[in-house]
Scaffold this active site. Structure first.
Site, short mmCIF file in Angstrom:
data_model
loop_
_atom_site.label_atom_id
_atom_site.label_comp_id
_atom_site.label_asym_id
_atom_site.label_seq_id
_atom_site.Cartn_x
_atom_site.Cartn_y
_atom_site.Cartn_z
CB VAL A 1 -21.76 -9.58 17.54
CG1 VAL A 1 -22.50 -8.63 18.46
CG2 VAL A 1 -21.21 -10.77 18.30
CE LYS A 2 -29.64 -6.68 12.82
NZ LYS A 2 -28.98 -6.56 11.51
CB ALA A 3 -22.53 -4.84 18.01
CE1 TYR B 1 -26.14 -3.15 10.05
CE2 TYR B 1 -25.39 -3.86 12.22
CZ TYR B 1 -26.06 -4.12 11.03
OH TYR B 1 -26.61 -5.36 10.82
#
Length: 314
Positions: free
Chosen positions: A156-158, A162
């Site tokens: 998931v690019k949440a 990061y």
């Protein structure tokens, strides 16, 4: 990065400085946001998105995992991505769609979807790691590890994922490197702070599997496809840290990083300390998609259509 005139915010084009959110935004307190990074390239046929539909699909998949209702269809988001490029009269751009829980109650598990913000930002952003795109990057293996499986979903690019990248990147820059690469919880190679990692040894292209706590990157998938087209053998497999030191070539990939060669790892030169021939061949094939020298057999390029929306902020 340079700011542009308009940002697409909840269906309206707003001047850059007016696209704001409230300090009670849930995403600010708890990281409840998902996003994408995608590029528009100047091509002989005009500005075109690279793999727009794939990025939008992943945006919706990420939102699904965190139970965030986007409130638009994928087709509407694709149209809005086109709209923001046209409004800013751009021929190339880095584009950031982001969906997040906005103003409202501060409970951790807020399930009220009445305040979901959707924004699309387009900006000028050149090479992510500067001249490393041509000369090669100096990277280090970070002391910070990627999260273990079944803690945070790495596919998931949440935004919250990061935080790990920041620790890896800050440590690298503090010690004079362009970028850092992390190991997984098992001590095996995972990924960079914002890039997937590839190793070339004895003519074979190797990269950690998608089970190695990595983001299953769209550029990563592109490179695997192009490598196969060039006749290279590609292996997705477990790789120990020392594979970086014994590699003939190393490179990192991502939407921002594109295909960036690595010239040293932990001050140890990779090969002869210069970008290698297979890395250069992959770069040529990749950038050839945008100058017309590589045929787009996969339908990855999407032209910016000519229609213009009149809906802007008052």
């Amino acid at each position: 990065m340079k700011s542009t005139e308009f940002i697409w915010h909840n269906g309206i084009l707003k001047p850059w400085k007016e696209a704001t959110v409230h300090v009670t935004a849930h995403a600010l307190h708890y990281g409840s946001s998902v996003f994408e990074g995608q590029r528009v390239y100047a091509t002989p046929e005009g500005p075109q998105y690279f793999r727009l539909a794939d990025h939008t699909r992943r945006l919706f998949e990420s939102a699904k995992v965190y139970e965030i209702s986007v409130g638009y269809t994928e087709a509407e988001i694709n149209a809005a991505c086109n709209e923001v490029i046209r409004a800013n009269k751009m021929t190339s751009a880095y584009v950031r769609p982001i969906v997040f829980r906005g103003e409202g109650p501060l409970g951790v598990t807020r399930d009220d979807d009445s305040s979901i913000d959707v924004c699309i930002i387009a900006m000028d952003w050149g090479a992510y790691l500067g001249d490393a795109l041509e000369k090669g990057a100096d990277i280090c293996v970070s002391s910070w590890h990627r999260t273990a499986p079944n803690t945070l979903p790495s596919w998931v690019k949440a935004s919250g994922n990061y935080l790990s990248s920041q620790l890896i990147g800050f440590e690298a820059k503090r010690h004079g490197y362009h970028e850092g690469v992390a190991l997984g919880c098992n001590g095996l190679l995972s990924e960079g702070a914002g890039e997937n990692v590839f190793i070339i040894r004895d003519g074979k292209v190797r990269t950690p599997a998608t089970s190695a706590s990595i983001l299953a990157g769209i550029t990563r998938d592109t490179v695997i496809t192009l490598a196969g087209k060039l006749g290279f053998t590609v292996e997705e497999r477990d790789l120990p840290r020392e594979a970086l030191y014994s590699a003939d070539e190393v490179f990192m990939v991502g939407t921002a990083a594109e295909i960036t060669p690595v010239r040293s790892v932990d001050r140890k030169p990779v090969g002869n300390g210069k970008p290698g021939p297979m890395t250069k061949a992959l770069q040529k094939a990749f950038f050839g998609l945008f100058d017309g020298t590589t045929k787009d057999e996969w339908g990855w390029l999407t032209p910016i259509d000519a229609s213009v929306s009149k809906k802007t902020a008052a």
